[in-house]
Design a protein around this motif. Sequence first.
Motif, mmCIF file in Angstrom:
data_model
loop_
_atom_site.group_PDB
_atom_site.id
_atom_site.type_symbol
_atom_site.label_atom_id
_atom_site.label_comp_id
_atom_site.label_asym_id
_atom_site.label_seq_id
_atom_site.Cartn_x
_atom_site.Cartn_y
_atom_site.Cartn_z
ATOM 1 N N TRP A 96 0.829 -1.201 0.000
ATOM 2 C CA TRP A 96 0.000 0.000 0.000
ATOM 3 C C TRP A 96 0.867 1.256 0.000
ATOM 4 O O TRP A 96 0.577 2.231 -0.694
ATOM 5 C CB TRP A 96 -0.924 -0.026 1.215
ATOM 6 C CG TRP A 96 -1.882 1.122 1.313
ATOM 7 C CD1 TRP A 96 -1.832 2.185 2.175
ATOM 8 C CD2 TRP A 96 -3.052 1.340 0.511
ATOM 9 N NE1 TRP A 96 -2.888 3.042 1.971
ATOM 10 C CE2 TRP A 96 -3.655 2.540 0.942
ATOM 11 C CE3 TRP A 96 -3.647 0.635 -0.545
ATOM 12 C CZ2 TRP A 96 -4.814 3.058 0.382
ATOM 13 C CZ3 TRP A 96 -4.802 1.152 -1.111
ATOM 14 C CH2 TRP A 96 -5.378 2.336 -0.654
ATOM 15 N N TYR A 100 2.374 1.667 -3.478
ATOM 16 C CA TYR A 100 1.348 2.151 -4.410
ATOM 17 C C TYR A 100 1.172 3.662 -4.301
ATOM 18 O O TYR A 100 1.101 4.376 -5.301
ATOM 19 C CB TYR A 100 0.034 1.420 -4.123
ATOM 20 C CG TYR A 100 -1.147 1.921 -4.918
ATOM 21 C CD1 TYR A 100 -1.187 1.803 -6.310
ATOM 22 C CD2 TYR A 100 -2.238 2.509 -4.269
ATOM 23 C CE1 TYR A 100 -2.280 2.261 -7.034
ATOM 24 C CE2 TYR A 100 -3.330 2.960 -4.984
ATOM 25 C CZ TYR A 100 -3.347 2.839 -6.366
ATOM 26 O OH TYR A 100 -4.426 3.294 -7.076
ATOM 27 N N HIS A 101 1.120 4.174 -3.072
ATOM 28 C CA HIS A 101 0.934 5.609 -2.877
ATOM 29 C C HIS A 101 2.194 6.392 -3.230
ATOM 30 O O HIS A 101 2.109 7.475 -3.826
ATOM 31 C CB HIS A 101 0.524 5.891 -1.424
ATOM 32 C CG HIS A 101 -0.936 5.687 -1.177
ATOM 33 N ND1 HIS A 101 -1.871 6.691 -1.300
ATOM 34 C CD2 HIS A 101 -1.632 4.575 -0.832
ATOM 35 C CE1 HIS A 101 -3.082 6.231 -1.033
ATOM 36 N NE2 HIS A 101 -2.957 4.943 -0.743
ATOM 37 N N ARG A 137 0.036 6.156 -7.307
ATOM 38 C CA ARG A 137 -1.281 5.502 -7.404
ATOM 39 C C ARG A 137 -1.741 5.324 -8.855
ATOM 40 O O ARG A 137 -2.911 5.503 -9.177
ATOM 41 C CB ARG A 137 -2.325 6.276 -6.597
ATOM 42 C CG ARG A 137 -2.066 6.277 -5.116
ATOM 43 C CD ARG A 137 -3.169 6.925 -4.329
ATOM 44 N NE ARG A 137 -3.234 8.356 -4.564
ATOM 45 C CZ ARG A 137 -4.092 9.178 -3.957
ATOM 46 N NH1 ARG A 137 -4.977 8.691 -3.095
ATOM 47 N NH2 ARG A 137 -4.074 10.470 -4.220
ATOM 48 N N SER A 187 -1.712 2.799 -12.526
ATOM 49 C CA SER A 187 -1.860 1.369 -12.807
ATOM 50 C C SER A 187 -0.499 0.669 -12.735
ATOM 51 O O SER A 187 -0.399 -0.470 -12.279
ATOM 52 C CB SER A 187 -2.484 1.165 -14.185
ATOM 53 O OG SER A 187 -1.697 1.780 -15.199
ATOM 54 N N LEU A 205 0.342 0.158 -9.184
ATOM 55 C CA LEU A 205 -0.428 -0.957 -8.623
ATOM 56 C C LEU A 205 0.227 -2.288 -8.971
ATOM 57 O O LEU A 205 0.340 -3.172 -8.110
ATOM 58 C CB LEU A 205 -1.857 -0.914 -9.153
ATOM 59 C CG LEU A 205 -2.780 -2.028 -8.673
ATOM 60 C CD1 LEU A 205 -2.924 -1.990 -7.158
ATOM 61 C CD2 LEU A 205 -4.143 -1.921 -9.350
ATOM 62 N N LYS A 206 0.676 -2.441 -10.216
ATOM 63 C CA LYS A 206 1.328 -3.686 -10.631
ATOM 64 C C LYS A 206 2.609 -3.921 -9.847
ATOM 65 O O LYS A 206 2.880 -5.041 -9.389
ATOM 66 C CB LYS A 206 1.632 -3.641 -12.134
ATOM 67 C CG LYS A 206 0.403 -3.670 -13.017
ATOM 68 C CD LYS A 206 0.777 -3.561 -14.492
ATOM 69 C CE LYS A 206 -0.454 -3.539 -15.384
ATOM 70 N NZ LYS A 206 -0.097 -3.389 -16.814
ATOM 71 N N ALA A 227 3.370 -2.654 -6.912
ATOM 72 C CA ALA A 227 3.019 -2.887 -5.506
ATOM 73 C C ALA A 227 2.551 -4.318 -5.285
ATOM 74 O O ALA A 227 2.935 -4.966 -4.306
ATOM 75 C CB ALA A 227 1.940 -1.903 -5.072
ATOM 76 N N VAL A 228 1.717 -4.822 -6.196
ATOM 77 C CA VAL A 228 1.222 -6.206 -6.081
ATOM 78 C C VAL A 228 2.369 -7.200 -6.224
ATOM 79 O O VAL A 228 2.472 -8.159 -5.449
ATOM 80 C CB VAL A 228 0.140 -6.485 -7.142
ATOM 81 C CG1 VAL A 228 -0.201 -7.967 -7.187
ATOM 82 C CG2 VAL A 228 -1.112 -5.663 -6.855
#
Length: 244
Positions: A139, A142-143, A147, A149, A152-153, A155-156
């Motif tokens: 998280w 991601y921030h 934030r 896409s 997000l990838k 971060a995941v």
Amino acid sequence: MATAVIVYAITSYFAGNRSEKISWHNLAQILGLTEPAWPLAFQAVVRPTFLTLTLFLGPLVILFFDSELPGQAAQPLQQVFVALFTLIGFRNYVFAPWTEEYVFRAAMISLLHQAGHSTAFLIFVSPLYFGLAHLHHGWQTYHQMGRTSRALKIAVASSSFQFLYTTLFGWYASFLFLRTGSIWPCVLSHMFCNAMGFPDVSDVPQRSVLQQRVIWSSFAAGIVVFICQLYPWSFVATSQYWLP
């Protein structure tokens, strides 16, 4: 302290149902905070810690070639101590390993053991909570990356890898705790792993042939020693959890 009180209250409650008495000294033993006299302390703390070091024999050799071991030219001892006692260094290498092992090994496993869960559950399931506790880093990533896409990838992916890595370590630390009955080899191993990080071998192909051979041989030798000594170096006959 609050965790110890909670563990004491729950343990005392179930012990009361069995007409047993639980003292604070007994609680310290259950949590793996006390150590037997030497040489059993060597079995419970020193040998298991060296067992962890064998897994990192290859990375340690890389650091040696790069003169980055503590005390070498690129890593003088003064610099190591300064880094250790910064706020971030203290958090990463002292506070976090101690508190996480105390909560996820000493407190959690001792209660699950008192509740009658199987050894397999204690080793392979309880560390999942340890892995989940690190997912908040995703998280943050991601921030910090806006934030998007792509963020997000990343971060995941990073969170998934960290979850896998921390869960694998949790399995190992839980095994050590059950085998030794002591929290200290888990804490020391955690400190060492945090200091080493995940092994980086990306630059090994660019090194000399001699260094490549020594490094890869060290990786192989470390894994072989770890597998062969996993049980002998983690055995403590006085462990209250004695795991065969």
